[in-house]
Design a protein around this motif. Sequence first.
Motif, mmCIF file in Angstrom:
data_model
loop_
_atom_site.group_PDB
_atom_site.id
_atom_site.type_symbol
_atom_site.label_atom_id
_atom_site.label_comp_id
_atom_site.label_asym_id
_atom_site.label_seq_id
_atom_site.Cartn_x
_atom_site.Cartn_y
_atom_site.Cartn_z
ATOM 1 N N ASN A 39 0.874 -1.164 0.000
ATOM 2 C CA ASN A 39 0.000 0.000 0.000
ATOM 3 C C ASN A 39 0.910 1.211 0.000
ATOM 4 N N ALA A 40 0.919 1.973 -1.097
ATOM 5 C CA ALA A 40 1.887 3.063 -1.270
ATOM 6 C C ALA A 40 1.746 4.140 -0.205
ATOM 7 N N LEU A 45 10.292 5.613 5.351
ATOM 8 C CA LEU A 45 11.736 5.450 5.192
ATOM 9 C C LEU A 45 12.418 5.737 6.517
ATOM 10 N N TYR A 46 13.247 4.784 6.964
ATOM 11 C CA TYR A 46 13.931 4.939 8.247
ATOM 12 C C TYR A 46 15.298 4.277 8.168
ATOM 13 N N ASP A 47 16.349 5.055 8.329
ATOM 14 C CA ASP A 47 17.717 4.545 8.444
ATOM 15 C C ASP A 47 18.081 3.598 7.295
ATOM 16 N N GLY A 48 17.748 4.002 6.064
ATOM 17 C CA GLY A 48 18.116 3.209 4.896
ATOM 18 C C GLY A 48 17.216 2.026 4.622
ATOM 19 N N ASN A 49 16.121 1.925 5.340
ATOM 20 C CA ASN A 49 15.173 0.835 5.151
ATOM 21 C C ASN A 49 13.782 1.397 4.878
ATOM 22 N N LEU A 50 13.021 0.652 4.087
ATOM 23 C CA LEU A 50 11.654 1.047 3.769
ATOM 24 C C LEU A 50 10.706 0.087 4.478
ATOM 25 N N PHE A 51 9.868 0.649 5.344
ATOM 26 C CA PHE A 51 8.864 -0.129 6.066
ATOM 27 C C PHE A 51 7.489 0.213 5.526
ATOM 28 N N GLY A 52 6.578 -0.737 5.598
ATOM 29 C CA GLY A 52 5.220 -0.478 5.148
ATOM 30 C C GLY A 52 4.355 -1.697 5.330
ATOM 31 N N SER A 53 3.120 -1.610 4.842
ATOM 32 C CA SER A 53 2.178 -2.728 4.931
ATOM 33 C C SER A 53 1.671 -3.066 3.535
ATOM 34 N N THR A 54 1.076 -4.235 3.416
ATOM 35 C CA THR A 54 0.606 -4.734 2.132
ATOM 36 C C THR A 54 -0.906 -4.928 2.156
ATOM 37 N N LEU A 55 -1.445 -5.200 0.971
ATOM 38 C CA LEU A 55 -2.878 -5.423 0.846
ATOM 39 C C LEU A 55 -3.298 -6.787 1.384
#
Length: 357
Positions: A39-40, A45-55
């Motif tokens: 889910n865009a 973005l945190y400390d060179g990492n991308l966190f998020g959730s999916t559908l």
Amino acid sequence: MKNSINLIFCILLISCSTHEPAYHKGLTKVWQSDQLRWNASSLTLYDGNLFGSTLDKTIFRLDFKTGNLIWKSQSSTSYAGQKPLVSDSQIFIGGSDVLNSYDHDGNLIWSNKVGNKIGHSIIEFDSLIFASLTGKGLNAFNKSEGKNAWKIEPEYQMLSTSDPVILDSVIILGNFDYSLENNLDHTIAINAKNGETIWARQNKHYITGTGLFLKDKVYICYDSSYAKGIVRALDVRNGSTLWEVASQPECLYKPIAFNSNLLIPSYDRGLDYLDLESGELIWSLNRDDLIPATELVEFKNKVYYGSVNRKLISVDSSGNSYEVSEFEYGLGDPMIFKDELYIPDGIGNMFKVNNMP
């Protein structure tokens, strides 16, 4: 006759190719994540990492530079596009009925059944995190175990609130304690340490946007049915109005300070640029095709955002707007990494902006 048909066919081909959009012009696709249906609107973005959730009810961590999936963790709840709160050692995210905490390796630390939807982003202060629950007001939980530390419940009802914002130990929250019968809601300031109300003021407006803290002031957009919008500057100490102007603000997205003034997303004019001290309108884009559909991000003396017609737009402090690129699918919030501007789309692609108009 045959030559005439061929000529017509060629003209049609040229016409079609001329009108075909040139997607992603001026951008470089740096990677594509085929393993996730993200889910865009949830990406952080945190400390060179991308966190998020999916559908499909997972939370994930990607290496931002390569797009490689580091881990994803399944959940029984839907996160509904909420951005995870990432701290030094924990990740917090609320779903339809739970509040979850993970470590940075994706292991579940604790899961708290809260019973109601956490509809907005979570914020933190010291050892506490804060979330607004549908119908249950603002709740504080300790980070270590997820236990409730304090809560403020509404007197009337509360379907949802604006995203809470915090400066030092002061939380500002809108759409609190909404009464349909009395046609009012409240904007409140809360002491994050103990949950005590510092001040509260009634509003005759249905929607309150996320506040913007600047020193001892908070700037908030209000709107009623896309018809009776205003922008207010409030004194953080007591909630008094410093100035108020009529506007058409888009309350889904946060205003930003830009070149010592205030930039407001507008559902009618695209963007309004207001004097920070008086609220006087300096300029407006006056283009409904440039209405924001993402957060506004300042980068190298311009502001970038995705528009409702899936275009990446940049604006300077004089009100000049530029179409950077067009997207085939929706855009996520622009993000800055190592002095470069990146744009995610809705199907797992990450783009870098090459040319800065």
